[in-house]
Design a protein around this motif. Structure first.
Motif, PDB file in Angstrom:
ATOM      1  N   LEU A  53     -10.612  22.801 -20.732  1.00 21.74           N
ATOM      2  CA  LEU A  53     -10.091  21.668 -21.481  1.00 21.74           C
ATOM      3  C   LEU A  53     -10.488  20.351 -20.842  1.00 21.74           C
ATOM      4  O   LEU A  53     -10.778  19.361 -21.528  1.00 21.74           O
ATOM      5  CB  LEU A  53      -8.563  21.769 -21.585  1.00 21.74           C
ATOM      6  CG  LEU A  53      -8.015  22.892 -22.470  1.00 21.74           C
ATOM      7  CD1 LEU A  53      -6.490  22.953 -22.364  1.00 21.74           C
ATOM      8  CD2 LEU A  53      -8.432  22.694 -23.918  1.00 21.74           C
ATOM      9  N   GLN A  54     -10.500  20.325 -19.511  1.00 18.22           N
ATOM     10  CA  GLN A  54     -10.942  19.118 -18.808  1.00 18.22           C
ATOM     11  C   GLN A  54     -12.410  18.820 -19.090  1.00 18.22           C
ATOM     12  O   GLN A  54     -12.800  17.670 -19.302  1.00 18.22           O
ATOM     13  CB  GLN A  54     -10.699  19.270 -17.308  1.00 18.22           C
ATOM     14  CG  GLN A  54      -9.230  19.354 -16.921  1.00 18.22           C
ATOM     15  CD  GLN A  54      -9.038  19.637 -15.451  1.00 18.22           C
ATOM     16  OE1 GLN A  54      -9.992  20.001 -14.736  1.00 18.22           O
ATOM     17  NE2 GLN A  54      -7.808  19.501 -14.961  1.00 18.22           N
ATOM     18  N   LEU A  55     -13.217  19.883 -19.093  1.00 14.89           N
ATOM     19  CA  LEU A  55     -14.629  19.704 -19.405  1.00 14.89           C
ATOM     20  C   LEU A  55     -14.805  19.232 -20.844  1.00 14.89           C
ATOM     21  O   LEU A  55     -15.625  18.350 -21.136  1.00 14.89           O
ATOM     22  CB  LEU A  55     -15.375  21.018 -19.179  1.00 14.89           C
ATOM     23  CG  LEU A  55     -16.875  21.029 -19.521  1.00 14.89           C
ATOM     24  CD1 LEU A  55     -17.625  20.032 -18.650  1.00 14.89           C
ATOM     25  CD2 LEU A  55     -17.446  22.425 -19.349  1.00 14.89           C
ATOM     26  N   ALA A  56     -14.026  19.794 -21.758  1.00 18.46           N
ATOM     27  CA  ALA A  56     -14.115  19.373 -23.159  1.00 18.46           C
ATOM     28  C   ALA A  56     -13.667  17.934 -23.331  1.00 18.46           C
ATOM     29  O   ALA A  56     -14.187  17.209 -24.193  1.00 18.46           O
ATOM     30  CB  ALA A  56     -13.262  20.294 -24.027  1.00 18.46           C
ATOM     31  N   ALA A  57     -12.701  17.487 -22.509  1.00 14.95           N
ATOM     32  CA  ALA A  57     -12.243  16.097 -22.588  1.00 14.95           C
ATOM     33  C   ALA A  57     -13.361  15.128 -22.249  1.00 14.95           C
ATOM     34  O   ALA A  57     -13.437  14.026 -22.809  1.00 14.95           O
ATOM     35  CB  ALA A  57     -11.050  15.893 -21.659  1.00 14.95           C
ATOM     36  N   MET A  58     -14.227  15.501 -21.315  1.00 17.06           N
ATOM     37  CA  MET A  58     -15.364  14.641 -20.961  1.00 17.06           C
ATOM     38  C   MET A  58     -16.313  14.480 -22.143  1.00 17.06           C
ATOM     39  O   MET A  58     -17.009  13.470 -22.260  1.00 17.06           O
ATOM     40  CB  MET A  58     -16.122  15.228 -19.773  1.00 17.06           C
ATOM     41  CG  MET A  58     -15.300  15.436 -18.536  1.00 17.06           C
ATOM     42  SD  MET A  58     -16.262  16.232 -17.228  1.00 17.06           S
ATOM     43  CE  MET A  58     -14.968  16.679 -16.085  1.00 17.06           C
ATOM     44  N   GLN A  62     -11.721  17.883 -26.463  1.00 20.72           N
ATOM     45  CA  GLN A  62     -10.533  18.579 -25.974  1.00 20.72           C
ATOM     46  C   GLN A  62      -9.642  19.045 -27.121  1.00 20.72           C
ATOM     47  O   GLN A  62      -9.134  20.174 -27.107  1.00 20.72           O
ATOM     48  CB  GLN A  62      -9.731  17.668 -25.038  1.00 20.72           C
ATOM     49  CG  GLN A  62      -8.491  18.345 -24.451  1.00 20.72           C
ATOM     50  CD  GLN A  62      -7.740  17.459 -23.485  1.00 20.72           C
ATOM     51  OE1 GLN A  62      -8.084  16.294 -23.326  1.00 20.72           O
ATOM     52  NE2 GLN A  62      -6.726  17.988 -22.826  1.00 20.72           N
ATOM     53  N   ARG A  63      -9.455  18.205 -28.133  1.00 21.44           N
ATOM     54  CA  ARG A  63      -8.591  18.572 -29.256  1.00 21.44           C
ATOM     55  C   ARG A  63      -9.176  19.759 -30.018  1.00 21.44           C
ATOM     56  O   ARG A  63      -8.449  20.662 -30.434  1.00 21.44           O
ATOM     57  CB  ARG A  63      -8.414  17.380 -30.189  1.00 21.44           C
ATOM     58  CG  ARG A  63      -7.401  17.624 -31.309  1.00 21.44           C
ATOM     59  CD  ARG A  63      -7.129  16.333 -32.069  1.00 21.44           C
ATOM     60  NE  ARG A  63      -6.137  16.548 -33.112  1.00 21.44           N
ATOM     61  CZ  ARG A  63      -6.418  16.951 -34.342  1.00 21.44           C
ATOM     62  NH1 ARG A  63      -7.684  17.187 -34.681  1.00 21.44           N
ATOM     63  NH2 ARG A  63      -5.467  17.122 -35.241  1.00 21.44           N
ATOM     64  N   LYS A  67      -7.409  23.465 -30.300  1.00 23.53           N
ATOM     65  CA  LYS A  67      -7.099  24.109 -31.571  1.00 23.53           C
ATOM     66  C   LYS A  67      -7.742  25.490 -31.669  1.00 23.53           C
ATOM     67  O   LYS A  67      -7.153  26.425 -32.216  1.00 23.53           O
ATOM     68  CB  LYS A  67      -7.575  23.226 -32.725  1.00 23.53           C
ATOM     69  CG  LYS A  67      -6.871  21.885 -32.817  1.00 23.53           C
ATOM     70  CD  LYS A  67      -5.373  22.052 -33.046  1.00 23.53           C
ATOM     71  CE  LYS A  67      -4.668  20.720 -33.127  1.00 23.53           C
ATOM     72  NZ  LYS A  67      -3.201  20.860 -33.276  1.00 23.53           N
ATOM     73  N   LEU A  68      -8.948  25.631 -31.128  1.00 23.23           N
ATOM     74  CA  LEU A  68      -9.615  26.934 -31.141  1.00 23.23           C
ATOM     75  C   LEU A  68      -8.860  27.952 -30.292  1.00 23.23           C
ATOM     76  O   LEU A  68      -8.703  29.116 -30.685  1.00 23.23           O
ATOM     77  CB  LEU A  68     -11.054  26.791 -30.653  1.00 23.23           C
ATOM     78  CG  LEU A  68     -12.017  26.053 -31.585  1.00 23.23           C
ATOM     79  CD1 LEU A  68     -13.377  25.899 -30.931  1.00 23.23           C
ATOM     80  CD2 LEU A  68     -12.157  26.801 -32.915  1.00 23.23           C
ATOM     81  N   LEU A  69      -8.385  27.527 -29.120  1.00 27.40           N
ATOM     82  CA  LEU A  69      -7.606  28.435 -28.271  1.00 27.40           C
ATOM     83  C   LEU A  69      -6.300  28.817 -28.958  1.00 27.40           C
ATOM     84  O   LEU A  69      -5.856  29.968 -28.900  1.00 27.40           O
ATOM     85  CB  LEU A  69      -7.331  27.769 -26.923  1.00 27.40           C
ATOM     86  CG  LEU A  69      -8.544  27.552 -26.012  1.00 27.40           C
ATOM     87  CD1 LEU A  69      -8.134  26.781 -24.761  1.00 27.40           C
ATOM     88  CD2 LEU A  69      -9.177  28.877 -25.620  1.00 27.40           C
ATOM     89  N   ASN A  70      -5.683  27.843 -29.616  1.00 31.86           N
ATOM     90  CA  ASN A  70      -4.446  28.118 -30.340  1.00 31.86           C
ATOM     91  C   ASN A  70      -4.679  29.133 -31.447  1.00 31.86           C
ATOM     92  O   ASN A  70      -3.910  30.087 -31.617  1.00 31.86           O
ATOM     93  CB  ASN A  70      -3.915  26.804 -30.926  1.00 31.86           C
ATOM     94  CG  ASN A  70      -2.531  26.959 -31.544  1.00 31.86           C
ATOM     95  OD1 ASN A  70      -2.334  27.767 -32.444  1.00 31.86           O
ATOM     96  ND2 ASN A  70      -1.589  26.161 -31.071  1.00 31.86           N
ATOM     97  N   PHE A  71      -5.769  28.950 -32.192  1.00 30.32           N
ATOM     98  CA  PHE A  71      -6.081  29.876 -33.283  1.00 30.32           C
ATOM     99  C   PHE A  71      -6.404  31.264 -32.739  1.00 30.32           C
ATOM    100  O   PHE A  71      -6.028  32.284 -33.339  1.00 30.32           O
ATOM    101  CB  PHE A  71      -7.259  29.342 -34.085  1.00 30.32           C
ATOM    102  CG  PHE A  71      -7.626  30.195 -35.259  1.00 30.32           C
ATOM    103  CD1 PHE A  71      -6.823  30.234 -36.386  1.00 30.32           C
ATOM    104  CD2 PHE A  71      -8.772  30.977 -35.239  1.00 30.32           C
ATOM    105  CE1 PHE A  71      -7.149  31.034 -37.476  1.00 30.32           C
ATOM    106  CE2 PHE A  71      -9.105  31.779 -36.323  1.00 30.32           C
ATOM    107  CZ  PHE A  71      -8.291  31.801 -37.439  1.00 30.32           C
ATOM    108  N   ALA A  72      -7.094  31.337 -31.580  1.00 33.12           N
ATOM    109  CA  ALA A  72      -7.415  32.636 -30.982  1.00 33.12           C
ATOM    110  C   ALA A  72      -6.145  33.364 -30.572  1.00 33.12           C
ATOM    111  O   ALA A  72      -6.045  34.597 -30.720  1.00 33.12           O
ATOM    112  CB  ALA A  72      -8.335  32.433 -29.774  1.00 33.12           C
TER     113      ALA A  72
END
Length: 279
Positions: A53-58, A62-63, A67-72
């Motif tokens: 998530l930190q990497l995605a924030a860069m 991140q959002r 959402k993908l992790l939540n759906f998984a």
């Protein structure tokens, strides 16, 4: 400075890297990595998913990743509670409709929803769509879109409304996959009896341009008027060597000679550029 330290992947035996005599390299992983366990850790353990998530924030993602992790987690929870371990477990149509309905209705619950045994209205609507797909009738695109608008949770419904065109395209693509296509007619055997194009259009080609043998025979003689006219038309399609050969003709129309000489220089220039292209 923002950085993210990604966790190491679980491995029982490590990675094998082989470098050959000619510098070729091959990388092989051991077969002891449990991908299912790795996926569960990625969804459950903060030490695993927070760095991602930190990497995605860069990358301002991140959002999306959250959402993908939540759906998984939702999909995993539904599969676990319904006892789905293999693809064959979603058969028959009633079971598949229930699994799809639960996944759609539980979007946003982070996989913590406890479902009851009652049949939802979405499940009943999906059952008819599944049966139509099984019967090779495809999907009713309008009905599927309306169903998403009516039954999806608010946030997921807003996504569908915002990306209406993209969602509609995806549904139509699935419909084209599920809908049967017309039977292929197969190759036409009569085409095997037709002459080859070089023979079939031989006369038409000779009317437009002379054959190479006639050009070479006429190069040392005065060119007939009809041959000059054909040569004037077909000169752009001749090779540089053919043009150079025809320029040996001593008696040739001045305009034709000028045209052949121009094309020869142009083709030589193109060949030089082609040889030196790319260094």
């Amino acid at each position: 400075k923002i950085d993210a330290l990604l966790p190491p992947l679980p491995s029982g035996g490590g990675v094998t890297v082989e470098i050959g005599d000619m510098g070729q390299m091959s990388v092989s992983y051991d077969s002891k990595v449990d991908m299912l366990a790795l996926g569960n850790r990625l969804l459950d353990e903060e030490a695993m998913y927070v760095p991602f998530l930190q990497l995605a924030a860069m990358l301002n993602l991140q959002r999306v990743l959250d959402k993908l992790l939540n759906f998984a987690r939702v999909v995993r929870n539904v599969l676990r509670s319904e006892g789905i371990e293999e693809p064959k477990d979603v058969i028959p149509a009633e079971r598949l409709a229930r699994v799809m309905a639960r996944i759609l209705l539980e979007i946003g619950t982070d996989g913590k929803h406890q479902a009851d045994s009652f049949e939802s209205s979405l499940e009943r609507a999906l059952l008819q769509l599944v049966r139509d797909a099984v019967d090779a009738k495809g999907l009713d695109v309008t009905k599927v879109t309306r169903m998403l608008w009516d039954f999806l949770p608010p946030e997921a419904c807003d996504f569908v409304k915002h990306y209406t065109a993209e969602v509609d395209f995806a549904i139509k693509w699935v419909d084209s996959v599920l809908r049967p296509t017309e039977a292929s007619q197969g190759p036409d055997p009569s085409l095997m009896e037709e002459p080859t194009p070089s023979w079939k259009y031989r006369r038409e080609l000779q009317e437009v341009a002379p054959c190479a043998s006639r050009l070479y025979e006429a190069a040392g003689l005065p060119l007939p008027r009809d041959l000059e006219e054909k040569l004037y038309k077909c000169a752009p399609y001749m090779t540089a060597k053919q043009l150079a050969y025809m320029l040996r003709c001593s008696e040739m129309d001045a305009a034709l000679r000028k045209r052949l000489l121009f094309l020869l220089r142009l083709k030589n220039r193109v060949e030089k550029v082609a040889e030196g292209y790319g260094g």
